[in-house]
Design a protein around this motif. Sequence first.
Motif, mmCIF file in Angstrom:
data_model
loop_
_atom_site.group_PDB
_atom_site.id
_atom_site.type_symbol
_atom_site.label_atom_id
_atom_site.label_comp_id
_atom_site.label_asym_id
_atom_site.label_seq_id
_atom_site.Cartn_x
_atom_site.Cartn_y
_atom_site.Cartn_z
ATOM 1 N N ASP A 200 0.823 -1.210 0.000
ATOM 2 C CA ASP A 200 0.000 0.000 0.000
ATOM 3 C C ASP A 200 0.856 1.259 0.000
ATOM 4 O OD1 ASP A 200 -2.153 -1.692 0.206
ATOM 5 O OD2 ASP A 200 -2.369 -1.431 2.390
ATOM 6 N N THR A 201 0.258 2.333 -0.475
ATOM 7 C CA THR A 201 0.861 3.656 -0.312
ATOM 8 C C THR A 201 0.739 4.084 1.150
ATOM 9 O OG1 THR A 201 0.405 4.346 -2.584
ATOM 10 C CG2 THR A 201 0.679 6.097 -0.940
ATOM 11 N N LYS A 219 -8.707 15.349 -0.723
ATOM 12 C CA LYS A 219 -8.313 14.404 -1.774
ATOM 13 C C LYS A 219 -9.217 14.656 -2.966
ATOM 14 C CE LYS A 219 -7.313 9.556 -2.691
ATOM 15 N NZ LYS A 219 -7.965 9.535 -4.003
ATOM 16 N N THR A 247 -10.977 2.698 3.744
ATOM 17 C CA THR A 247 -9.737 2.229 3.132
ATOM 18 C C THR A 247 -8.498 2.741 3.848
ATOM 19 O OG1 THR A 247 -9.781 4.134 1.641
ATOM 20 C CG2 THR A 247 -10.767 2.077 0.846
ATOM 21 N N LEU A 262 -3.046 3.600 2.959
ATOM 22 C CA LEU A 262 -4.156 3.614 2.008
ATOM 23 C C LEU A 262 -4.317 2.221 1.419
ATOM 24 C CD1 LEU A 262 -2.902 6.640 2.021
ATOM 25 C CD2 LEU A 262 -4.372 6.961 0.022
ATOM 26 N N ASP A 265 -9.618 0.032 -1.655
ATOM 27 C CA ASP A 265 -9.687 0.361 -3.084
ATOM 28 C C ASP A 265 -8.362 0.887 -3.615
ATOM 29 O OD1 ASP A 265 -12.327 -0.347 -2.994
ATOM 30 O OD2 ASP A 265 -13.065 1.710 -2.731
ATOM 31 N N TYR A 266 -7.485 1.375 -2.736
ATOM 32 C CA TYR A 266 -6.217 1.954 -3.170
ATOM 33 C C TYR A 266 -5.053 0.977 -3.018
ATOM 34 C CZ TYR A 266 -8.996 6.214 -2.683
ATOM 35 O OH TYR A 266 -9.972 7.155 -2.778
ATOM 36 N N LEU A 269 -1.855 0.716 -5.336
ATOM 37 C CA LEU A 269 -1.822 1.876 -6.222
ATOM 38 C C LEU A 269 -0.857 2.928 -5.678
ATOM 39 C CD1 LEU A 269 -5.629 2.363 -6.978
ATOM 40 C CD2 LEU A 269 -3.917 1.111 -8.335
ATOM 41 N N ASP A 270 -0.213 3.619 -6.613
ATOM 42 C CA ASP A 270 0.661 4.728 -6.255
ATOM 43 C C ASP A 270 -0.216 5.972 -6.138
ATOM 44 O OD1 ASP A 270 2.607 6.562 -5.821
ATOM 45 O OD2 ASP A 270 3.630 6.314 -7.750
ATOM 46 N N VAL A 271 -0.649 6.304 -4.904
ATOM 47 C CA VAL A 271 -1.613 7.371 -4.685
ATOM 48 C C VAL A 271 -0.873 8.680 -4.439
ATOM 49 C CG1 VAL A 271 -3.553 8.156 -3.286
ATOM 50 C CG2 VAL A 271 -3.183 5.701 -3.661
#
Length: 778
Positions: A200-201, A219, A247, A262, A265-266, A269-271
């Motif tokens: 996670d991020t 956000k 999340t 995060l 859903d994240y 991912l690179d948030v």
Amino acid sequence: MKQLIHINLTTKSTDWQPPVLTFGESLTLALRFTKTINGNDVDPNLSLSSAKATIGLVDTPPGGGKFALQFGADPGTPANTTAELSHDCAPAQLAAAINALSSIVATYGTVTAKKVNGSWLLRFGNGAAEVPFKVVDNSLWPVSFGRVMARQFDNAWLHELRFVQAPAAFVSATGGLTLPDPPSISVIKSGGASGDYVWDTIQQLSIPPDFRGSYRIKKGFQRTALLAPDAGTDEIQAALIAAFGNTFIVTLPFSYHFYIDLGGDYAGLDVPPMEVEAAEAPQGDLVLTIPLDRAELASLLRASTSVTLPLEIRIVAMEDGGAPQEIVALYTPVTIQRPLAFPELEEQPTIDWLRFPSPTTYLSVGSGAMLTGEKIKAVTVGDASHTSFAITHLFASSDVQVFVKENGGARRQLVDGTDFTATIDTDSQVTVTALTGAPALDAWRIMIVAAKEITSWVDGLVLGMDHITGLEDALAGFDARIHALENLLPGNASLPAGLTPADHFIIQIPEASEILFARDTSGVPITDPAKLPARAPYLLPAIDTVSTPSTLADPLPAPSTGTLYATAAATLIPGGGHVRSSIAPFPGFVGSDGRMLYPVTRSGTKNSYFPTPFERTLFEVAINDVMFSSGTVLTCLFKLALQLINANTEAQWMLAIEQAPIVGETSGDPDTFDANLYSVDWATATPLLLQRLIMTSALETHGFGVTIARTGDTTFTANALKYKRVFNANAGVPATANFALRARLFNFDTKNSATDARGWVSWALQAPDNGPLGIVIT
């Protein structure tokens, strides 16, 4: 470092405790104001226009120097300027200097002067006019101001001249209050995935410790609800989930820095980092930075290592739209100390103090030399009278370049050869000469730039042993010491596989205890105090006398208080009062306390004799040079419990830990006689530890010990341990590693006022709290 200070403007109080400051640093203060209304502290609605902070002596006159007074407008001329006067001149001298100016006397009248509380009070003529004058040619030290004040008394003008030292530190500021930095978010780890592995991020929410407003996390177009500055992990996580979905996991790994994971859903991912919006916030802080590098402060620190001076902070502010007013917000003492480091240290070549300076041969700079790096010294010059300035830079280099510019106005860069010339006098000094006349006061700014050499051109340099002073002698010394160590090792010695030598050696000492002279009817020692006979034994005193003892007669004389006898032969002395019979040796001594005769031992060459039946050896061990090898430490620790039971007096014992040489038989043919023990020479025993112990009815446990370190073949050091203190015991160290070590109790005595002194004496030798009872060699 900025320090946050809360100041109550109603009570003029603060909880700030100033640290000890050092000359050369800067003190940055963030002032946060409150006031008290109806017993409650509230934030005032201030509109700040200016502020100033001052550190210095309060209304203190200069210590020396001179001044002059100029009357009227510039320029100053001999007609309107007095001669130079001393800082503490008499009123008559000041009046005479002014009255010497005929034009001033003609205009305002003859001046009269008197001095009151450090100020000169001047009256010109009949005081009909206010006279304009100022202080000029000021060479007062420390730097001081001349304050001129004029006021009317009874329709006559009176002028006051007073000198006060300039502040040691000062800063002023205009403008409003500064809000602390808002919270921010950064990415600690970017999310991603590799095959089935997903991470996670993780983003970090940082909240400055002095931030006290509210904020939102944003956000995209979505925002959380308002969050307080002291919101915890649960509150922040709940706000994120409510705004962006389930999340988020929020943790606090260290103060003021929250980690936001995060997931959901994240996940993987690179948030991009979320944003923070600062919302409502109270007023900001007044930030002042006070430099502690003024010459005035340096002059105060010449006389003492530190000074304590008042810090005064004044503000000019409007509250709730009212009229501006000046407020003394803070008045508190601060302490400033001399510095240890000074700027010139950075410019000096590094000295290796482990290698003292010595003659050295250096290679000249070759084609591979690299000159790089810059050192810059900047100075301000100009006094309207001199054209030449010698400047010491301490760069230890002749590779310097000099640049000069105007210090004010257009700050024009001056031209070498047109406006000035520069000569390199030495590797530490240059001289700058003005070609267009003497610069005005502080009109020029001179920069000296140095290129510092890097000795990469000596790569591959080979130095012979004879190039390094003392190397051959040092290596020869090491070689001799290594050979000496090798000679101590047995040749071709080895241990079976899997075995290693022990890293320590222990000599066990058994615990022991005794109640002196306590035995039952069958002669078995009594160790239980409850079983002791009702009548306690005699406690025998020491005898102090300078008289020559008479010879002990046969038959024995009757007991007589304080008498002392010398034995003519080894003699059996009968016991009494539970004290058992014992042999008085020859030569030896016998004393009496009026109740019985008893052997006594003389204390060295002193005229004190102590009862021999009360002497006890606690332990005795033998040490040899194999077990106590070079580089090891011998440690002996023990506890000693002492008590008097059913006693009618107090008593004393002396404890000694001492060592004595073990002497072998040396006479005779070694091929005929084998090695044998001749003696342990306790007569020459050297104490490592001596301690007087007073005994009472209380059970007292004492801790003692010694350590002996063998640092060489015949080199030893020692410490004595008494309770929790360590004492140097090098005066008692052994001469060789073959010696005996013992602890004993001796010099028993009772107090002089005791009548028919009696009591049971109990002692116990016990293991220490942190190790075995014995000798440990490591």
